[in-house]
Design a protein around this motif. Structure first.
Motif, PDB file in Angstrom:
ATOM      1  N   LEU A  93       7.213  -5.228  -6.874  1.00 51.21           N
ATOM      2  CA  LEU A  93       8.209  -4.735  -5.925  1.00 51.21           C
ATOM      3  C   LEU A  93       9.302  -5.772  -5.754  1.00 51.21           C
ATOM      4  O   LEU A  93       9.076  -6.972  -5.974  1.00 51.21           O
ATOM      5  CB  LEU A  93       7.562  -4.421  -4.576  1.00 51.21           C
ATOM      6  N   ALA A  94      10.464  -5.328  -5.355  1.00 51.77           N
ATOM      7  CA  ALA A  94      11.604  -6.227  -5.150  1.00 51.77           C
ATOM      8  C   ALA A  94      12.283  -5.868  -3.836  1.00 51.77           C
ATOM      9  O   ALA A  94      12.618  -4.705  -3.591  1.00 51.77           O
ATOM     10  CB  ALA A  94      12.593  -6.124  -6.308  1.00 51.77           C
ATOM     11  N   ILE A  96       8.019 -12.944  -0.247  1.00 54.16           N
ATOM     12  CA  ILE A  96       8.833 -12.470  -1.368  1.00 54.16           C
ATOM     13  C   ILE A  96       8.053 -12.579  -2.675  1.00 54.16           C
ATOM     14  O   ILE A  96       8.081 -11.665  -3.518  1.00 54.16           O
ATOM     15  CB  ILE A  96      10.145 -13.272  -1.447  1.00 54.16           C
ATOM     16  N   ASN A  97       7.332 -13.686  -2.873  1.00 55.63           N
ATOM     17  CA  ASN A  97       6.539 -13.858  -4.097  1.00 55.63           C
ATOM     18  C   ASN A  97       5.421 -12.823  -4.188  1.00 55.63           C
ATOM     19  O   ASN A  97       5.109 -12.327  -5.274  1.00 55.63           O
ATOM     20  CB  ASN A  97       5.951 -15.268  -4.147  1.00 55.63           C
ATOM     21  N   GLY A  98       4.822 -12.489  -3.039  1.00 51.64           N
ATOM     22  CA  GLY A  98       3.770 -11.472  -3.030  1.00 51.64           C
ATOM     23  C   GLY A  98       4.305 -10.102  -3.423  1.00 51.64           C
ATOM     24  O   GLY A  98       3.640  -9.353  -4.150  1.00 51.64           O
ATOM     25  N   LEU A  99       5.510  -9.766  -2.964  1.00 45.74           N
ATOM     26  CA  LEU A  99       6.120  -8.498  -3.363  1.00 45.74           C
ATOM     27  C   LEU A  99       6.419  -8.490  -4.858  1.00 45.74           C
ATOM     28  O   LEU A  99       6.183  -7.479  -5.548  1.00 45.74           O
ATOM     29  CB  LEU A  99       7.409  -8.254  -2.568  1.00 45.74           C
ATOM     30  N   ASN A 100       6.938  -9.605  -5.379  1.00 51.35           N
ATOM     31  CA  ASN A 100       7.268  -9.665  -6.801  1.00 51.35           C
ATOM     32  C   ASN A 100       6.025  -9.535  -7.667  1.00 51.35           C
ATOM     33  O   ASN A 100       6.051  -8.861  -8.703  1.00 51.35           O
ATOM     34  CB  ASN A 100       7.983 -10.984  -7.112  1.00 51.35           C
ATOM     35  N   SER A 116       0.821  -1.219   0.000  1.00 51.28           N
ATOM     36  CA  SER A 116       0.000   0.000   0.000  1.00 51.28           C
ATOM     37  C   SER A 116       0.852   1.264   0.000  1.00 51.28           C
ATOM     38  O   SER A 116       0.478   2.265  -0.619  1.00 51.28           O
ATOM     39  CB  SER A 116      -0.935   0.008   1.213  1.00 51.28           C
ATOM     40  N   HIS A 117       2.021   1.235   0.663  1.00 52.37           N
ATOM     41  CA  HIS A 117       2.888   2.412   0.735  1.00 52.37           C
ATOM     42  C   HIS A 117       4.068   2.360  -0.226  1.00 52.37           C
ATOM     43  O   HIS A 117       4.703   3.388  -0.483  1.00 52.37           O
ATOM     44  CB  HIS A 117       3.411   2.605   2.167  1.00 52.37           C
ATOM     45  N   GLY A 118       4.396   1.174  -0.717  1.00 51.69           N
ATOM     46  CA  GLY A 118       5.509   1.047  -1.659  1.00 51.69           C
ATOM     47  C   GLY A 118       6.877   1.107  -1.017  1.00 51.69           C
ATOM     48  O   GLY A 118       7.887   1.242  -1.719  1.00 51.69           O
ATOM     49  N   GLY A 128      17.285  -4.357   3.160  1.00 50.30           N
ATOM     50  CA  GLY A 128      15.993  -4.336   3.831  1.00 50.30           C
ATOM     51  C   GLY A 128      14.980  -3.403   3.224  1.00 50.30           C
ATOM     52  O   GLY A 128      13.827  -3.370   3.665  1.00 50.30           O
ATOM     53  N   THR A 129      15.366  -2.628   2.219  1.00 47.12           N
ATOM     54  CA  THR A 129      14.434  -1.727   1.558  1.00 47.12           C
ATOM     55  C   THR A 129      13.696  -2.457   0.438  1.00 47.12           C
ATOM     56  O   THR A 129      14.052  -3.572   0.066  1.00 47.12           O
ATOM     57  CB  THR A 129      15.171  -0.508   0.992  1.00 47.12           C
ATOM     58  N   VAL A 130      12.686  -1.789  -0.115  1.00 47.44           N
ATOM     59  CA  VAL A 130      11.886  -2.346  -1.200  1.00 47.44           C
ATOM     60  C   VAL A 130      11.799  -1.311  -2.308  1.00 47.44           C
ATOM     61  O   VAL A 130      11.522  -0.126  -2.043  1.00 47.44           O
ATOM     62  CB  VAL A 130      10.469  -2.721  -0.702  1.00 47.44           C
ATOM     63  N   ILE A 131      12.057  -1.728  -3.550  1.00 49.10           N
ATOM     64  CA  ILE A 131      11.998  -0.833  -4.704  1.00 49.10           C
ATOM     65  C   ILE A 131      11.030  -1.405  -5.728  1.00 49.10           C
ATOM     66  O   ILE A 131      10.703  -2.588  -5.709  1.00 49.10           O
ATOM     67  CB  ILE A 131      13.394  -0.635  -5.345  1.00 49.10           C
ATOM     68  N   LYS A 132      10.587  -0.520  -6.649  1.00 45.59           N
ATOM     69  CA  LYS A 132       9.707  -0.970  -7.718  1.00 45.59           C
ATOM     70  C   LYS A 132      10.514  -1.698  -8.771  1.00 45.59           C
ATOM     71  O   LYS A 132      11.632  -1.315  -9.089  1.00 45.59           O
ATOM     72  CB  LYS A 132       8.983   0.220  -8.340  1.00 45.59           C
ATOM     73  N   SER A 133       9.932  -2.755  -9.317  1.00 48.02           N
ATOM     74  CA  SER A 133      10.618  -3.588 -10.295  1.00 48.02           C
ATOM     75  C   SER A 133       9.763  -3.677 -11.547  1.00 48.02           C
ATOM     76  O   SER A 133       8.575  -3.994 -11.479  1.00 48.02           O
ATOM     77  CB  SER A 133      10.884  -4.983  -9.727  1.00 48.02           C
ATOM     78  N   ASP A 134      10.389  -3.360 -12.736  1.00 45.95           N
ATOM     79  CA  ASP A 134       9.694  -3.431 -14.015  1.00 45.95           C
ATOM     80  C   ASP A 134       9.965  -4.739 -14.746  1.00 45.95           C
ATOM     81  O   ASP A 134       9.462  -4.968 -15.841  1.00 45.95           O
ATOM     82  CB  ASP A 134      10.122  -2.270 -14.928  1.00 45.95           C
ATOM     83  N   THR A 135      10.783  -5.597 -14.165  1.00 45.87           N
ATOM     84  CA  THR A 135      11.128  -6.858 -14.811  1.00 45.87           C
ATOM     85  C   THR A 135      10.001  -7.861 -14.647  1.00 45.87           C
ATOM     86  O   THR A 135       9.000  -7.607 -13.974  1.00 45.87           O
ATOM     87  CB  THR A 135      12.416  -7.433 -14.208  1.00 45.87           C
ATOM     88  N   ALA A 136      10.186  -9.037 -15.271  1.00 44.29           N
ATOM     89  CA  ALA A 136       9.167 -10.080 -15.189  1.00 44.29           C
ATOM     90  C   ALA A 136       9.025 -10.561 -13.759  1.00 44.29           C
ATOM     91  O   ALA A 136       9.967 -10.531 -12.970  1.00 44.29           O
ATOM     92  CB  ALA A 136       9.541 -11.248 -16.094  1.00 44.29           C
TER      93      ALA A 136
END
Length: 424
Positions: free
Chosen positions: A318-319, A310-314, A279-281, A324-332
């Protein structure tokens, strides 16, 4: 009693001094001779002791989790050297040394708290026996004897006689009702604390004797408190009930915010963390970053709850990163399987449904008919020049019919052994 009190004087004097200091504060608010003043003084003593023991509590948590992690290795050692107890002990000590764990670390808060418990016990017994102890002088002794908690004097026990209770200005019925309620509450809080640990904060993926031991203690400790509680003064019951409630709340906080890996509490925590991150990214709290960092560092050693996180973030684009941080991921989308291997998020190949015997037989018949039709079409498409001569065809048919007749008659192929002549 004087001899025992003198042996514990190194701890009874500080405990009595702390109680007197708190009593001077609460006495100014509620009155020096009230049960509120003396009861809250004991409660404040418990809170002060437990705050000082927080570092030991943290060590206890780490030691307990380390012991849970070592349970599979310990079980292997026990099975390997089950007939050699000395070698088993040596291997156990070697395992503790190599991993840097100490089984006694989980008992540190109880061991550190025991001297204060015995000191308070002797202070209250001295008050009941009309003896001064530590910094409690005659005037404070008289004030403590007048203090009643819900009708029960501070220094009486469940097993005290009616004459002793009446000498302190109370009735035996009131004393026994109050002490019985406090004993039940003390045992119930201990049972709930242990049950909370067993049902929520134990790694359910590993079945070890450690789990059976904890389950047994869940029932043994409340019974022990009920048996020994009838010999505790009311002030000691207040002390022990307060420390049980503190332990229960402290454990609830730890289970909610830093659960054991592989437990039901971790599944609930990661579910909450997944909702917050998607929700917050981002990961907001430092404590959450530490846990995400530990999950990423595990790699293929993650449990099913961590893989699901981890699968839910992907899937949400998100990755999780190594810090410990999370970033947006444009990959498959990368999905981690149960064995730790990573695959792209393409749909899985569906396995064909198992056919019944009738379906398999109809399929075989259909395939045979199709093959027969193909064979007939192939033979009909051949040119007439390529067809065998009538003589060859006739001889082939004759040989085929003779071979077929022999096979049907049950005779074996190849040279036959001559029959023995029959005796006339």
């Amino acid at each position: 009693m004087d001899t025992i009190a003198s042996l514990f004087s190194f701890i009874t004097t500080p405990v009595s001094w702390v109680i007197v200091q708190f009593h001077s504060v609460y006495g100014a608010l509620f009155g020096p001779d009230t049960g509120w003043a003396w009861g809250l003084s004991i409660v404040s003593l418990v809170i002060l002791i437990r705050i000082c023991l927080i570092p030991l509590f943290v060590k206890q948590i780490k030691a307990t989790r380390a012991m849970q992690t070592l349970q599979p290795e310990m079980k292997k050692i026990q099975e390997r050297y089950k007939n050699d107890k000395q070698r088993q002990s040596e291997e156990m000590m070697k395992l503790y040394k190599d991993t840097g764990t100490n089984p006694l670390s989980s008992c540190l808060p109880i061991l550190a708290q025991s001297p204060f418990f015995f000191a308070l016990y002797h202070v209250l017994n001295s008050i009941a026996s009309n003896d001064t102890i530590g910094v409690i002088n005659t005037s404070l002794l008289e004030s403590a004897q007048k203090a009643h908690i819900v009708g029960a004097p501070l220094a009486v026990k469940f097993t005290d006689s009616a004459s002793k209770v009446e000498a302190l200005g109370a009735s035996l019925t009131d004393v026994r009702v109050v002490t019985a309620i406090m004993i039940v509450l003390m045992s119930a809080s201990q049972f709930f604390t242990q049950r909370q640990l067993m049902t929520k904060n134990i790694d359910t993926t590993v079945k070890t004797p450690f789990m059976q031991q904890q389950k047994m203690l869940m029932y043994v400790f409340p019974v022990m408190f009920a048996v020994f509680g009838i010999n505790f003064p009311v002030g000691v019951l207040v002390y022990w009930l307060t420390t049980n409630v503190w332990t229960m709340g402290q454990q609830m906080y730890v289970i909610h915010n830093n659960p054991t890996p592989g437990s039901k509490a971790q599944a609930s925590y990661l579910e909450r963390l997944h909702k917050h991150v998607t929700s917050h990214g981002k990961v907001s709290r430092r404590r959450d970053k530490v846990i995400v960092k530990a999950i990423v560092a595990k790699g293929r050693d993650r449990n099913e709850f961590e893989r699901k996180f981890i699968n839910g973030l992907n899937k949400a684009g998100l990755a999780a990163q190594a810090d410990g941080t999370v970033i947006k991921s444009d990959t498959a989308v990368v999905v981690e399987a149960e064995d730790g291997t990573s695959t792209t998020g393409t749909p899985k190949r569906q396995q064909p449904k198992r056919q019944t015997k009738a379906q398999r037989q109809s399929g075989v018949t259909k395939a045979a008919d199709e093959s027969g039709q193909k064979t007939s079409l192939t033979k009909s498409d051949e040119p007439e020049d390529a067809k065998p001569a009538p003589a060859a065809k006739k001889s082939g048919a004759k040989s085929g019919s003779s071979t077929r007749s022999k096979a049907q008659s049950g005779q074996r192929k190849g040279p036959q052994r001559p029959k023995s002549p029959s005796k006339k």
